[in-house]
Design a protein around this motif. Structure first.
Motif, PDB file in Angstrom:
ATOM      1  N   CYS A  94       1.116  -0.690   0.155  1.00  0.00           N
ATOM      2  CA  CYS A  94       0.305  -0.204  -0.352  1.00  0.00           C
ATOM      3  C   CYS A  94       1.051   1.002  -0.123  1.00  0.00           C
ATOM      4  CB  CYS A  94      -1.089  -0.120   0.828  1.00  0.00           C
ATOM      5  SG  CYS A  94      -0.121   0.319   3.147  1.00  0.00           S
ATOM      6  N   GLY A  95       2.023   1.208   0.272  1.00  0.00           N
ATOM      7  CA  GLY A  95       2.710   2.543   0.715  1.00  0.00           C
ATOM      8  C   GLY A  95       2.802   3.046   1.640  1.00  0.00           C
ATOM      9  N   PHE A  96       1.420   2.705   2.607  1.00  0.00           N
ATOM     10  CA  PHE A  96       1.465   4.219   3.371  1.00  0.00           C
ATOM     11  C   PHE A  96       1.063   2.822   5.517  1.00  0.00           C
ATOM     12  CE2 PHE A  96      -1.203   5.304   0.117  1.00  0.00           C
ATOM     13  CZ  PHE A  96      -0.403   6.578  -0.513  1.00  0.00           C
ATOM     14  N   CYS A  97       1.693   2.032   5.163  1.00  0.00           N
ATOM     15  CA  CYS A  97       0.796   1.041   6.367  1.00  0.00           C
ATOM     16  C   CYS A  97       2.405   1.596   6.975  1.00  0.00           C
ATOM     17  CB  CYS A  97       0.457   0.008   6.407  1.00  0.00           C
ATOM     18  SG  CYS A  97       1.576  -1.438   5.524  1.00  0.00           S
ATOM     19  N   TYR A  99       4.390  -1.108   8.616  1.00  0.00           N
ATOM     20  CA  TYR A  99       5.242  -1.140   7.961  1.00  0.00           C
ATOM     21  C   TYR A  99       5.770  -1.366   6.222  1.00  0.00           C
ATOM     22  CZ  TYR A  99       3.771  -5.115  10.810  1.00  0.00           C
ATOM     23  OH  TYR A  99       4.044  -6.406  12.109  1.00  0.00           O
ATOM     24  N   CYS A 100       4.495  -0.444   5.265  1.00  0.00           N
ATOM     25  CA  CYS A 100       5.665   0.038   4.515  1.00  0.00           C
ATOM     26  C   CYS A 100       5.878   1.112   4.924  1.00  0.00           C
ATOM     27  CB  CYS A 100       4.715   0.092   3.557  1.00  0.00           C
ATOM     28  SG  CYS A 100       3.362  -0.301   2.259  1.00  0.00           S
ATOM     29  N   GLN A 101       5.982   1.975   5.816  1.00  0.00           N
ATOM     30  CA  GLN A 101       7.115   3.166   5.893  1.00  0.00           C
ATOM     31  C   GLN A 101       8.113   2.519   6.644  1.00  0.00           C
ATOM     32  OE1 GLN A 101       6.287   6.179   5.720  1.00  0.00           O
ATOM     33  NE2 GLN A 101       4.550   5.406   4.573  1.00  0.00           N
ATOM     34  N   LEU A 107       5.456  -7.466   4.520  1.00  0.00           N
ATOM     35  CA  LEU A 107       4.848  -7.981   5.334  1.00  0.00           C
ATOM     36  C   LEU A 107       3.467  -5.941   5.772  1.00  0.00           C
ATOM     37  CD1 LEU A 107       6.904  -8.101   8.661  1.00  0.00           C
ATOM     38  CD2 LEU A 107       5.781  -9.529   6.802  1.00  0.00           C
ATOM     39  N   CYS A 108       3.043  -5.283   4.737  1.00  0.00           N
ATOM     40  CA  CYS A 108       1.944  -4.657   4.092  1.00  0.00           C
ATOM     41  C   CYS A 108       0.527  -5.150   4.619  1.00  0.00           C
ATOM     42  CB  CYS A 108       2.140  -3.928   3.168  1.00  0.00           C
ATOM     43  SG  CYS A 108       0.225  -2.906   2.422  1.00  0.00           S
ATOM     44  N   THR A 109       0.061  -4.559   6.010  1.00  0.00           N
ATOM     45  CA  THR A 109      -0.878  -5.246   6.385  1.00  0.00           C
ATOM     46  C   THR A 109      -1.944  -4.681   5.835  1.00  0.00           C
ATOM     47  OG1 THR A 109      -1.800  -2.753   7.343  1.00  0.00           O
ATOM     48  CG2 THR A 109      -1.154  -4.988   8.782  1.00  0.00           C
ATOM     49  N   ASN A 110      -1.917  -4.233   4.090  1.00  0.00           N
ATOM     50  CA  ASN A 110      -2.999  -3.812   3.435  1.00  0.00           C
ATOM     51  C   ASN A 110      -2.655  -4.347   1.661  1.00  0.00           C
ATOM     52  OD1 ASN A 110      -4.540  -2.084   5.157  1.00  0.00           O
ATOM     53  ND2 ASN A 110      -3.030  -0.319   4.575  1.00  0.00           N
TER      54      ASN A 110
HETATM   55 ZN   LIG Z   1       1.524  -1.082   3.657  1.00  0.00          ZN
END
Ligand SMILES: [Zn+2]
Ligand SMILES: [Zn+2]
Length: 352
Positions: A94-97, A99-101, A107-110
């Motif tokens: 997603c680039g925002f959660c 994990y992405c940060q 592991l991105c939750t979305n």
């Molecule tokens: Zn994410």
């Protein structure tokens, strides 16, 4: 377009599907090559972990190892143009959660996983895909580009095992991922000794150019052979690229105190016993290895420079024009007929 659609356990066939026009930030790609993978078997049977937990929903077009040419770009796509040869990451973040940060997109939750979880994959004539998860493959053939994904899985598993020049390494399972992991451990991470274990001589034979020894556990004593090959040192790091019931017992026989185990294989419904006291009293690290985060550019350049030989794992090239074509290839992979290893399929017929 024609695509393999999975609608339930073992319910899959070629269907006529709509081509999804590329939305903002997406591109439309004509799929040229797609690799058949053991993970697909778990998706087709719905036994793969994500389907058991309910994280993944049906229907899905599987196929997570693919390559193709861009035929159309959506609004806002700046880095790609029609005609570009590309492959896409399995994990789409997603680039925002959080994990992405933190730089952990796998592991991105979305997240969706292409052809695996909530995103259609490459057993189709066309795939609509976000440009942000796409890579140009300049100079690599379409067949080889389809193998960037499994090579990335192998790369991540080797990294998770912390392999370096001081390490004797055991790769468990000479499937495509295990063979690639052995090659990466030897050629890229310069491991001291690389040993591969399995039950099929013809598979172990494929690894002969980049391993120090191969062990057929059906007729050889893994403890004795490891001892001989490593001059009594034992194994510092194991990459488990197979989901067999005895893999941890094999680890116990060869792993030195302080050793590491990295697991990228799926066990699906197989239960593997482990002597936990061996793990605690020997200070063993066990690490799961999911996906191929942040390794795609490196894998692509390793193939471009001829360091990583992905042709080594390809055994067959076959059409994907009918449900029968798909079933034939699938049966060939699961029965290991004709010494099959990685089978490449062509959803648009052409062989490149
Ligand atoms: Zn994410
Ligand atoms: Zn795969």
């Amino acid at each position: 377009m024609k695509a393999i659609v999975v609608r339930g356990p073992f319910q899959y066939k070629i269907e006529e599907c709509e081509i999804k026009p590329p939305a903002q930030g997406e591109v439309l790609i004509k799929v040229e090559a797609v690799g058949l993978c053991g993970t697909d078997v778990g998706i087709l049977s719905n036994e793969m972990q994500y389907y058991k937990t309910g994280q993944a929903k049906l229907p899905i077009i599987p196929g997570h190892e693919w390559s193709g040419y861009i035929v159309e770009t959506g609004a806002g796509v700046e880095d790609f143009v029609p005609g570009d040869a590309v492959t896409g990451e399995c994990t789409v973040r997603c680039g925002f959660c959080s994990y992405c940060q933190k730089g952990l997109p796998h592991l991105c939750t979305n997240r969706t996983e292409t052809g695996v979880m909530n995103r259609d994959g490459g057993y189709a004539q066309y795939i609509t895909f976000p440009a942000a998860s796409l890579h140009k493959i300049n100079g690599i053939s379409m067949d080889h580009a389809a193998l960037v994904e499994p090579a990335g899985i192998a790369m991540q598993a080797v990294k998770r095992a912390g392999i370096g020049p001081d390490d004797n390494v055991l790769i468990v399972g000479p499937g495509p991922i295990g063979l690639l992991a052995a090659q990466i451990a030897k050629k890229i991470f310069a491991a001291k000794k690389v040993i591969i274990s399995g039950t099929r001589d013809e598979r172990l034979e494929r690894a002969k150019d980049y391993t120090d020894a191969a062990i057929n556990v059906k007729n050889e004593d893994i403890a004795e052979k490891v001892k001989a090959v490593t001059q009594g040192e034992g194994i510092d790091a194991v990459v488990i690229a197979a989901g067999g019931s005895t893999v941890f017992h094999d680890c116990e026989k060869v792993l030195s105190p302080g050793g590491r185990i990295s697991i990228c294989g799926f066990f699906d419904s197989t239960k593997a016993e482990c002597s936990w006291d061996f793990i605690s009293t020997n200070n063993i690290d066990i690490r799961g290895s999911l996906g191929s985060p942040n390794v795609w550019s490196f894998v692509i350049s390793s193939i471009q420079r001829g360091i990583l030989d992905v042709e080594n794992i390809i055994s067959h090239r076959m059409p994907l024009e009918s449900t029968e074509d798909f079933q034939t290839a699938l049966d060939m992979m699961t029965s290991r007929a004709d010494n099959s290893c990685k089978i490449i399929l062509y959803p648009n017929g052409e062989k490149r």
